[in-house]
Scaffold this motif. Sequence first.
Motif, PDB file in Angstrom:
ATOM      1  N   GLY A   1       0.800  -1.219   0.000  1.00 44.07           N
ATOM      2  CA  GLY A   1       0.000   0.000   0.000  1.00 44.07           C
ATOM      3  C   GLY A   1       0.833   1.269   0.000  1.00 44.07           C
ATOM      4  O   GLY A   1       0.282   2.369   0.097  1.00 44.07           O
TER       5      GLY A   1
ATOM      6  N   ARG B   1      -4.820   1.838   2.071  1.00 37.82           N
ATOM      7  CA  ARG B   1      -3.615   2.453   2.658  1.00 37.82           C
ATOM      8  C   ARG B   1      -2.850   1.405   3.449  1.00 37.82           C
ATOM      9  O   ARG B   1      -3.431   0.388   3.859  1.00 37.82           O
ATOM     10  N   PRO B   2      -1.540   1.658   3.708  1.00 33.79           N
ATOM     11  CA  PRO B   2      -0.726   0.636   4.391  1.00 33.79           C
ATOM     12  C   PRO B   2      -1.325   0.146   5.704  1.00 33.79           C
ATOM     13  O   PRO B   2      -1.336  -1.051   5.980  1.00 33.79           O
ATOM     14  N   TYR B   3      -1.844   1.083   6.535  1.00 32.71           N
ATOM     15  CA  TYR B   3      -2.320   0.646   7.842  1.00 32.71           C
ATOM     16  C   TYR B   3      -3.516  -0.293   7.737  1.00 32.71           C
ATOM     17  O   TYR B   3      -3.707  -1.186   8.561  1.00 32.71           O
TER      18      TYR B   3
ATOM     19  N   GLU C   1       2.600   3.914  10.462  1.00 33.58           N
ATOM     20  CA  GLU C   1       1.497   3.457   9.608  1.00 33.58           C
ATOM     21  C   GLU C   1       1.646   1.971   9.301  1.00 33.58           C
ATOM     22  O   GLU C   1       0.658   1.239   9.261  1.00 33.58           O
TER      23      GLU C   1
ATOM     24  N   GLY D   1       0.115  -0.443  11.525  1.00 30.82           N
ATOM     25  CA  GLY D   1      -1.329  -0.580  11.462  1.00 30.82           C
ATOM     26  C   GLY D   1      -2.083   0.547  12.144  1.00 30.82           C
ATOM     27  O   GLY D   1      -3.297   0.455  12.326  1.00 30.82           O
ATOM     28  N   TYR D   2      -1.374   1.598  12.522  1.00 32.18           N
ATOM     29  CA  TYR D   2      -2.062   2.733  13.153  1.00 32.18           C
ATOM     30  C   TYR D   2      -2.548   3.705  12.079  1.00 32.18           C
ATOM     31  O   TYR D   2      -1.831   3.950  11.098  1.00 32.18           O
TER      32      TYR D   2
END
Lengths: 241, 355
Positions: A53, A75-77, B211, B214-215
């Motif tokens: 992402g 998105r990456p998260y 990020e 996973g935040y």
Amino acid sequence: MREPIVDTRELTMRFGGVTAVNNVDFVLREGELRCLIGPNGAGKSTFFKCLTGQYILNADNGRVHICGVDVTGWRPYEIVRLGVGIKTQVPSVMNGLTVYENIWLSARRVRDRRGSDEETRAVLDELDLGPLSRRLVGEMSHGERQIVELGIVLAQRPQLVLLDEPAAGITGSESEKLVTLIHRINENAALIVVDHDMQFVRMLGAEITVFHQGSILIEGHADDVLSDQKVREVYVGNRAA
Amino acid sequence: MNEELSAAGRIRWGWFIAWAAVMLLLPMVLEDTHTLTVLTIWSLLALSLGLMWGYAGILSFGHAAYFGLGAYAYAIASINFGESTVALFLAMLVPAMLAAAIGAMMFFGRISDVYLGVITLVVSLILFKFMNATAGDVYRIGDARLGGFNGIPGFPILNVPGFPSMEIWGTPFYYVVAVALLLCYLLSRWILYSTFGRVLLGIRENELRTELLGYNVPLHKTAIFSISAAMAGLAGAFFAMWSEIVTPGLFALGQSAEVIIYVIVGGLGTLVGPMAGAILLGFLKLLLGEQTLIDNSLVMGLILVLAVLLVPSGIAPQLAKFRKRYIDRLFRQRSGSSGRRRRKLGGSGNGKESS
């Protein structure tokens, strides 16, 4: 047959007139360990960033499915929250925080405070980082930071681990430890390892996907792939040059 | 608290109680609580920026926008409601909502730090220009005329909640502002202790990595941007009560620049530093305001240059280093020599000392 955990369909990424990844159909199944290799500019890292992402995809870029979910445009998260652990090419750590804090912050996303403390200590023991737990990561060597980043990834116990050049800047003995660690991670998770280091790739003894000019050139077991004439021409030949 | 985690969220209660006691006792020593009140208000404004910039790495070049908006929101609401309680609440809510809208646009839109600085600056300039252009009678919200360049005078000041006629002024007003500052400090510490605060530290250190853990980084940044704006708005409301007039000058670039200087000189990455910087430099500004020989902003600029050159980390971190290097060592040496003396006298040294 095990379910695909990563599945890309006609994945394409262009930068201006350059096609860095060209119609790549790639499948990784649960529990599998796969190495992505290829000469510089082959598109490995771009492919990796598409999976994670870091390059936001749209419908024109093809599709990416992770853990059975279409993550195109995520998105990456959001991708990480599917249970994906990501280690980037350049060690991406929080330099102003200690080793403990780096790993704790990772563990905390998936556990409560007490659970995060326990998990952090477990990861520190697993990676022999206990004596360094209070060191600022910014004060550590490149190799040590690579290990800390692996600790960060491990702390969430992901089901899919994506490692971009984990052996970069690591000494011979550390490489052996890293191979053991990757095999241990692979007991519970599928892995994709992107690396240049052929010796390291051989040590991993995994299935290999060779990238060349943005496309997959060949896939197979390490011994078969590395002795393939085409691979020698595009990869080993290039290195020799 | 886990000792392995950073001390950012740790409250040293001994220091805090001493500081609170000094703040609450000062009016008994000083006759002029008027100056003390405005210095405390500037401390609150500096704290709001210090929290956001020092711990989440978000630098706003237009922090005065939220300060001014809080002041205007208070003045307009207090005229319409005829008392201060709801107005004070709105003085925090309005800047927080504007910051949430701008923050969401910037952070979810992946706008880089440079453009972030430009946008915050432009917002402040737009408000400055707009408020200057509101002289006509059409520019009114309810009973409150915005007043253009002349601003809004004569609105109700702070009163006891529910009793509009019981105004709080002078020393009692100082106490209210001082308690608000102490509470905001505790709130900031609590934020930094929480997982939300730890994530902010992660964002400051490495946004991509945070990020990749996973935040939701944009959400965290928007939230702290809003919280900081609410604090600045509260400071603005207190300033409005203190000065009894709000003018477009509150949105001026000079106001934003000053608070940045307070934070840098006091010590970025601390909470006490920005507050101390605001008190020291704010007091100096007031002193310089009494003379006409030297331009005020020239001196402030000079102080910033000297501070960056001589104490780049700021006053508070420098004092902390000094304490660790000299005072703590002195205490250790004293306790060491008394331990040796006890052993010489056949006293009870524990195993560790004797080894």
